[in-house]
Scaffold this active site. Structure first.
Site, PDB file in Angstrom:
ATOM      1  N   SER A 126      67.937  25.153  57.541  1.00  0.00           N
ATOM      2  CA  SER A 126      67.979  23.911  58.323  1.00  0.00           C
ATOM      3  C   SER A 126      68.958  24.039  59.470  1.00  0.00           C
ATOM      4  O   SER A 126      69.997  24.720  59.355  1.00  0.00           O
ATOM      5  CB  SER A 126      68.401  22.747  57.420  1.00  0.00           C
ATOM      6  N   TYR A 154      74.852  18.576  52.872  1.00  0.00           N
ATOM      7  CA  TYR A 154      73.549  19.248  52.923  1.00  0.00           C
ATOM      8  C   TYR A 154      73.627  20.511  53.772  1.00  0.00           C
ATOM      9  O   TYR A 154      73.176  21.594  53.355  1.00  0.00           O
ATOM     10  CB  TYR A 154      72.518  18.281  53.493  1.00  0.00           C
ATOM     11  N   LYS A 158      73.127  24.383  52.452  1.00  0.00           N
ATOM     12  CA  LYS A 158      72.133  25.282  53.041  1.00  0.00           C
ATOM     13  C   LYS A 158      72.785  26.570  53.543  1.00  0.00           C
ATOM     14  O   LYS A 158      72.227  27.668  53.391  1.00  0.00           O
ATOM     15  CB  LYS A 158      71.395  24.574  54.186  1.00  0.00           C
TER      16      LYS A 158
END
Length: 333
Positions: A126, A154, A158
């Site tokens: 991402s 997040y 990642k």
């Protein structure tokens, strides 16, 4: 060739499964089995009863024994907790993203150590790994060589997974590839818990005659990719041959999938162009500082030369993205 998709019931997972079932081949070889893994209901392609499909339903960590009961050749790891829910529930994000990914990599490693095939693992990364920092602001154009400084749990999770995959690949345990996805727009179906989910909602809902809320300043610029281009990019990075030279994947750097850069205001203007004032006026602006803090930290302009070397290009404009959605979902969401 036995191929596994984790998170197969998610939006991108369903599209990827459908693409593989249409092709019936991967990297020039016939697909003998397509294993679709998820903890929620089976995707539409599975319910169609295709003989190639094998369903594995349940928690991914607990299901790995079933997944690897037979040799796995290729694994698309799409399963993840998304941005906003990772901010709300730290432990959920760590388990769903970091712990689960490490368990997948360990299962692939165990297969190789036991003399089985070295799994080709494609990880859905991402752009959330990038974020500005007062001591290290983002450059005007971000590339794979830009130091990732995530500004969300997040994005941090990642990035941890990217480094694990690079090291497992360096050690020869597997063949890992990371495709850093742009925000996928327009996503069909129900909204998810991603902080960026409104970027689909401000198009999808008004086209269905429903109101939508934009929680950021419309001047904010974002990096997008249509569903078709996203799936094309995932498959291409998974198939690129290893080695040096043009069109080959050398080293362990992630590949940024091509980005279309637009402002939220441009998106709403395009909606007005396609569906008229009545639809565009269904979008209301109601800033949400929590959403702006996450989405606003992501870069919007990328150097996509590595992706271009593999034949991947961004969507030409946002109008084409909306027209693609309308064509694919005529008569419904």
């Amino acid at each position: 060739m036995r191929i596994v998709i984790t998170g197969a019931s998610g939006f991108v997972g369903r599209l990827l499964a459908a693409a593989l079932l249409r092709a019936r081949t991967f990297d020039g070889e016939p697909v003998s089995r397509l294993v679709l893994v998820d903890r929620v209901e089976a995707p539409d392609v599975a319910r169609a009863g295709d003989a190639l499909v094998e369903l594995v339903h349940g928690d991914l960590i607990e299901s790995l024994g079933v997944v690897f009961a037979e040799p796995v050749d290729v694994l698309f790891h799409l399963a993840a907790a998304v941005s906003a829910e990772c901010e709300t529930d730290f432990d959920l994000g760590m388990r769903a993203n970091v712990d689960t990914t490490r368990a997948v990599l360990e299962a692939a490693r165990a297969q190789a150590v036991a003399g089985g095939p070295r799994v080709r693992v494609l990880f859905a990364g991402s752009i959330a790994v990038h974020g500005g920092d007062p001591q290290l602001p983002l450059p005007p154009v971000v590339s794979e060589s830009t130091l990732p400084v995530p500004r969300s749990s997040y994005g941090t999770q990642k990035l941890v997974c990217e480094h694990l995959i690079a090291d497992y690949t360096r050690r020869g345990f597997l063949d890992g590839r990371v495709a850093r996805l742009m925000t996928v727009v327009v996503r069909a179906g129900r909204p998810n818990a991603a902080a960026s989910g409104f970027l689909s909602g401000i198009i999808r809902e008004p086209l269905a005659g429903l109101p939508a809320t934009c929680p950021v300043d419309p001047a904010l610029r974002v990096a997008l990719s249509s569903p078709r281009r996203t799936v094309q990019g995932i498959l291409r990075i998974a198939e690129v041959p290893r080695g040096t030279g043009p069109g080959r994947l050398d080293g362990h750097l992630p590949v940024l999938l091509p980005a279309l850069t637009v402002s939220v205001a441009d998106m709403i203007d395009t909606l007005r162009q396609v569906a008229g004032d009545r639809a565009a006026d269904l979008v209301s602006i109601a800033p949400d500082p929590a959403v702006e803090a996450i989405v606003g930290s992501w870069p919007a302009v990328f150097d996509n030369r590595r992706a271009e070397a593999f034949g991947l290009l961004p969507d030409p404009n946002f109008l084409s993205v909306v027209e693609e959605y309308v064509a694919d979902h005529a008569g419904g969401r």
